[in-house]
Design a protein around this motif. Structure first.
Motif, PDB file in Angstrom:
ATOM      1  N   GLN A 126     -29.662  -8.448 -12.950  1.00 19.89           N
ATOM      2  CA  GLN A 126     -30.893  -8.768 -13.694  1.00 19.89           C
ATOM      3  C   GLN A 126     -31.879  -9.579 -12.842  1.00 19.89           C
ATOM      4  O   GLN A 126     -31.482 -10.241 -11.903  1.00 19.89           O
ATOM      5  N   MET A 127     -33.128  -9.550 -13.287  1.00 21.87           N
ATOM      6  CA  MET A 127     -34.253 -10.261 -12.667  1.00 21.87           C
ATOM      7  C   MET A 127     -34.756  -9.506 -11.422  1.00 21.87           C
ATOM      8  O   MET A 127     -34.038  -8.747 -10.807  1.00 21.87           O
ATOM      9  N   TRP A 128     -36.002  -9.794 -11.081  1.00 25.05           N
ATOM     10  CA  TRP A 128     -36.630  -9.131  -9.929  1.00 25.05           C
ATOM     11  C   TRP A 128     -35.843  -9.393  -8.638  1.00 25.05           C
ATOM     12  O   TRP A 128     -35.822  -8.583  -7.736  1.00 25.05           O
ATOM     13  N   ASP A 129     -35.218 -10.573  -8.570  1.00 23.21           N
ATOM     14  CA  ASP A 129     -34.478 -10.895  -7.337  1.00 23.21           C
ATOM     15  C   ASP A 129     -32.962 -10.857  -7.544  1.00 23.21           C
ATOM     16  O   ASP A 129     -32.203 -11.276  -6.679  1.00 23.21           O
ATOM     17  N   GLY A 130     -32.531 -10.370  -8.699  1.00 25.00           N
ATOM     18  CA  GLY A 130     -31.095 -10.184  -8.938  1.00 25.00           C
ATOM     19  C   GLY A 130     -30.300 -11.466  -9.049  1.00 25.00           C
ATOM     20  O   GLY A 130     -29.090 -11.449  -8.861  1.00 25.00           O
ATOM     21  N   ARG A 131     -30.964 -12.555  -9.398  1.00 26.19           N
ATOM     22  CA  ARG A 131     -30.217 -13.819  -9.406  1.00 26.19           C
ATOM     23  C   ARG A 131     -29.345 -13.993 -10.651  1.00 26.19           C
ATOM     24  O   ARG A 131     -28.587 -14.950 -10.738  1.00 26.19           O
ATOM     25  N   LYS A 132     -29.459 -13.094 -11.598  1.00 22.36           N
ATOM     26  CA  LYS A 132     -28.611 -13.144 -12.793  1.00 22.36           C
ATOM     27  C   LYS A 132     -27.814 -11.843 -12.894  1.00 22.36           C
ATOM     28  O   LYS A 132     -28.354 -10.761 -12.698  1.00 22.36           O
ATOM     29  N   ARG A 133     -26.538 -12.004 -13.225  1.00 21.90           N
ATOM     30  CA  ARG A 133     -25.666 -10.826 -13.272  1.00 21.90           C
ATOM     31  C   ARG A 133     -25.811 -10.051 -14.577  1.00 21.90           C
ATOM     32  O   ARG A 133     -25.761  -8.837 -14.593  1.00 21.90           O
ATOM     33  N   ASP A 134     -25.925 -10.762 -15.699  1.00 23.87           N
ATOM     34  CA  ASP A 134     -25.963 -10.045 -16.983  1.00 23.87           C
ATOM     35  C   ASP A 134     -26.955 -10.716 -17.928  1.00 23.87           C
ATOM     36  O   ASP A 134     -27.533 -11.768 -17.617  1.00 23.87           O
ATOM     37  N   LEU A 135     -27.143 -10.099 -19.094  1.00 24.17           N
ATOM     38  CA  LEU A 135     -28.161 -10.589 -20.024  1.00 24.17           C
ATOM     39  C   LEU A 135     -27.785 -11.950 -20.613  1.00 24.17           C
ATOM     40  O   LEU A 135     -28.665 -12.771 -20.889  1.00 24.17           O
ATOM     41  N   GLU A 136     -26.503 -12.191 -20.806  1.00 28.15           N
ATOM     42  CA  GLU A 136     -26.056 -13.488 -21.336  1.00 28.15           C
ATOM     43  C   GLU A 136     -26.454 -14.599 -20.362  1.00 28.15           C
ATOM     44  O   GLU A 136     -26.918 -15.674 -20.761  1.00 28.15           O
ATOM     45  N   ASP A 137     -26.261 -14.322 -19.089  1.00 19.67           N
ATOM     46  CA  ASP A 137     -26.595 -15.284 -18.041  1.00 19.67           C
ATOM     47  C   ASP A 137     -28.118 -15.443 -17.923  1.00 19.67           C
ATOM     48  O   ASP A 137     -28.651 -16.543 -17.770  1.00 19.67           O
ATOM     49  N   GLN A 138     -28.800 -14.318 -18.070  1.00 20.03           N
ATOM     50  CA  GLN A 138     -30.261 -14.318 -17.883  1.00 20.03           C
ATOM     51  C   GLN A 138     -30.986 -15.078 -18.987  1.00 20.03           C
ATOM     52  O   GLN A 138     -31.983 -15.758 -18.721  1.00 20.03           O
ATOM     53  N   ASP A 259     -43.929 -13.956  -1.148  1.00 16.05           N
ATOM     54  CA  ASP A 259     -42.707 -14.069  -1.948  1.00 16.05           C
ATOM     55  C   ASP A 259     -41.617 -13.266  -1.224  1.00 16.05           C
ATOM     56  O   ASP A 259     -41.760 -12.057  -1.027  1.00 16.05           O
ATOM     57  N   MET A 260     -40.527 -13.922  -0.854  1.00 12.01           N
ATOM     58  CA  MET A 260     -39.471 -13.257  -0.080  1.00 12.01           C
ATOM     59  C   MET A 260     -38.470 -12.528  -0.956  1.00 12.01           C
ATOM     60  O   MET A 260     -37.565 -11.857  -0.461  1.00 12.01           O
ATOM     61  N   GLY A 261     -38.608 -12.672  -2.288  1.00 10.59           N
ATOM     62  CA  GLY A 261     -37.785 -11.881  -3.199  1.00 10.59           C
ATOM     63  C   GLY A 261     -36.291 -12.104  -3.051  1.00 10.59           C
ATOM     64  O   GLY A 261     -35.807 -13.235  -3.009  1.00 10.59           O
ATOM     65  N   ARG A 262     -35.558 -11.028  -2.957  1.00 10.72           N
ATOM     66  CA  ARG A 262     -34.095 -11.054  -2.929  1.00 10.72           C
ATOM     67  C   ARG A 262     -33.550 -11.854  -1.735  1.00 10.72           C
ATOM     68  O   ARG A 262     -32.439 -12.390  -1.795  1.00 10.72           O
ATOM     69  N   TYR A 263     -34.329 -11.910  -0.662  1.00  5.68           N
ATOM     70  CA  TYR A 263     -33.894 -12.596   0.564  1.00  5.68           C
ATOM     71  C   TYR A 263     -33.533 -14.055   0.296  1.00  5.68           C
ATOM     72  O   TYR A 263     -32.656 -14.612   0.945  1.00  5.68           O
TER      73      TYR A 263
END
Lengths: 354, 105
Positions: A126-138, A259-263
């Motif tokens: 989840q998230m544009w940079d993938g910092r959350k694994r699932d919706l509960e976490d997000q 914005d470096m995003g996922r990096y």
């Protein structure tokens, strides 16, 4: 069947299909030949399951979904009491906000667009940079972020103790402590129901020959053809995302301190300026496009990819100049318009006052 | 006889695998590694081969073995020698669902 017979069979099949006016193309995302005929077996991988995977530790029961829906639309969750989840993820804007960049606490313009909630329950990250694994976490993310809802956790726990909410929490999560974490689980259960999987494209894949126009079918061919649109290399089946991260060469990445995003999450070179591939389902409902709203229309998105991106520095190796002509670009846009599930009326919840 | 023994010992050394690194190949196909876990010996080499029609990456940020093989297209492979025992998580940065573990003994 020996090699000679196989070659003869393949050539005959191609000839028969050509005579029938049906073409086949190996998809950009894999090497399986697709046959562009409504209902064909080769297309079935594009259908989503009716329901997303059920979270292991948060079964989305009716009670949890109903509670989550109220919480999702309740502005009292934010510190100033004026911003709910739906402020940035509104059903009126395809579960986004219709803005290039999100707007947070005290009207602060955020760095990225509000991602749409649609079909996120099908996603593995989840998230544009993938910092959350699932919706509960997000779901706790925007509450905790000082620039977003900036939630007063003590105050919302008090809100949840009003008799209305208390009853709902007790029904949804009997025996569990009521607080932000339980609220996040309920919100995730509601988000699990926000789906788009019944578009004209889906109907065509299921076998309805009339569901898509000739132009849209041609757009789909171009979309998956690695020598043409090359779109499905990232917007892959069935949710039109590879759950992957790509620097698509946006103009903004060429500016100072981009914005470096996922990096930032994973300091791997190929992730510099990379963002998660968004789904294209319901894409007509959620302009503007890209993680910073850089494109206002789908034709502008096509113009961007025709040029192979604007900023070439750190460009994803999976992005190339596709150089489609105007008609081809219009065909792909027409196809993307077939990815919208016709919206149905949505009932807003009545919120517990005391 | 003495020379014969030396010759036999030398042959055994040369033709046995003992002391030599083994080479393994792990494919990247349909956005997945061909194995979820592989056990290898210290000093072994793994060749990561991209078999998908688009670019992949291979990296690990583990404490013992850190590497980033960059991105490479179909048909190309890149190699890593694993010199430190332990369990090394390996991923594709582009497609984070691609995850495997290398167990170095």
């Amino acid at each position: 069947m020996n090699t000679k017979q196989f070659k003869l069979f393949t050539m005959s099949s191609v000839l028969v299909l050509a005579l029938l006016g049906i073409s086949q193309i190996a998809g950009a995302d894999d090497e399986i030949q697709m046959i562009f005929k409504a209902g064909d077996l080769s297309l079935q991988k594009w259908l989503l399951a009716d329901k997303p995977p059920v979270p292991k530790h948060n079964y989305p029961s009716h009670e949890r979904i109903e509670l989550g829906k109220k919480l999702f639309f309740d502005p009292r969750i934010s510190r100033d009491g004026n911003m709910s989840c739906a402020t940035c993820h509104s059903p009126m804007f395809g579960w986004g906000d219709g803005l290039p960049l999100g707007v947070g606490y005290k009207g602060k313009i955020l760095g990225r667009a509000s991602p749409v909630v649609t079909n996120t329950a099908y996603n593995s990250i989840q998230m544009w940079d993938g910092r959350k694994r699932d919706l509960e976490d997000q779901a706790t993310g925007p509450m905790e972020a000082s620039v977003e809802m900036n939630t007063d956790m003590h105050a919302i726990t008090k809100l949840f103790s009003n008799s209305g909410y208390k009853k709902l929490f007790d029904k949804a999560y009997p025996g569990e402590k009521v607080g932000p974490a339980t609220a996040a689980k309920a919100i995730a259960s509601f988000e699990w129901t926000i789906l788009s999987n019944d578009s004209p494209f889906d109907n065509w894949v299921r076998g309805d020959e009339t569901a898509m126009t000739k132009q849209q079918i041609n757009g789909f061919k171009l979309f998956v053809d690695s020598d043409k649109g090359n779109c499905s290399v990232c917007h892959s089946a069935p949710n039109f995302t590879d759950n992957g991260f790509h620097n698509v060469g946006l103009k903004a990445y060429g500016e100072k301190n981009p914005d470096m995003g996922r990096y930032v999450q994973k300091p791997i070179r190929v992730l510099k300026g990379a963002f998660k591939t968004p789904t294209l389902r319901d894409i007509t409902l959620s302009a503007p496009y890209f993680h910073n709203g850089e494109a206002s229309t789908l034709m502008q998105v096509m113009d961007h990819y025709n040029k192979g991106g604007v900023t070439k520095k750190d460009l994803s190796p999976n992005i190339k100049e596709i150089k489609l002509d105007k008609q081809e670009s219009e065909d792909i846009v027409a196809f993307m318009q077939a990815l919208t599930t016709p919206p149905v009326p949505f009932d807003l919840p009545i919120l517990p006052l005391d | 006889m003495k020379y014969m023994n030396i010759l036999i010992a030398l042959s055994l050394f040369l033709f046995s695998n003992t002391g030599f690194a083994e080479e393994h190949t792990v494919g990247q196909k349909n956005k997945a590694f061909s194995v979820k876990q592989i056990k290898i010996k210290k000093g072994d080499v793994i060749h990561f081969e991209n078999q998908d029609p688009f670019f992949h990456n291979v990296y690990s940020l583990s404490d013992s073995t850190t590497f980033d093989l960059g991105s490479f297209p179909k048909g190309e492979s890149k190699s890593v020698t694993f010199n430190t025992p332990g369990t090394i998580p390996v991923e594709c940065a582009i497609h984070p669902n691609m995850y495997m573990e290398v167990i170095v003994e």
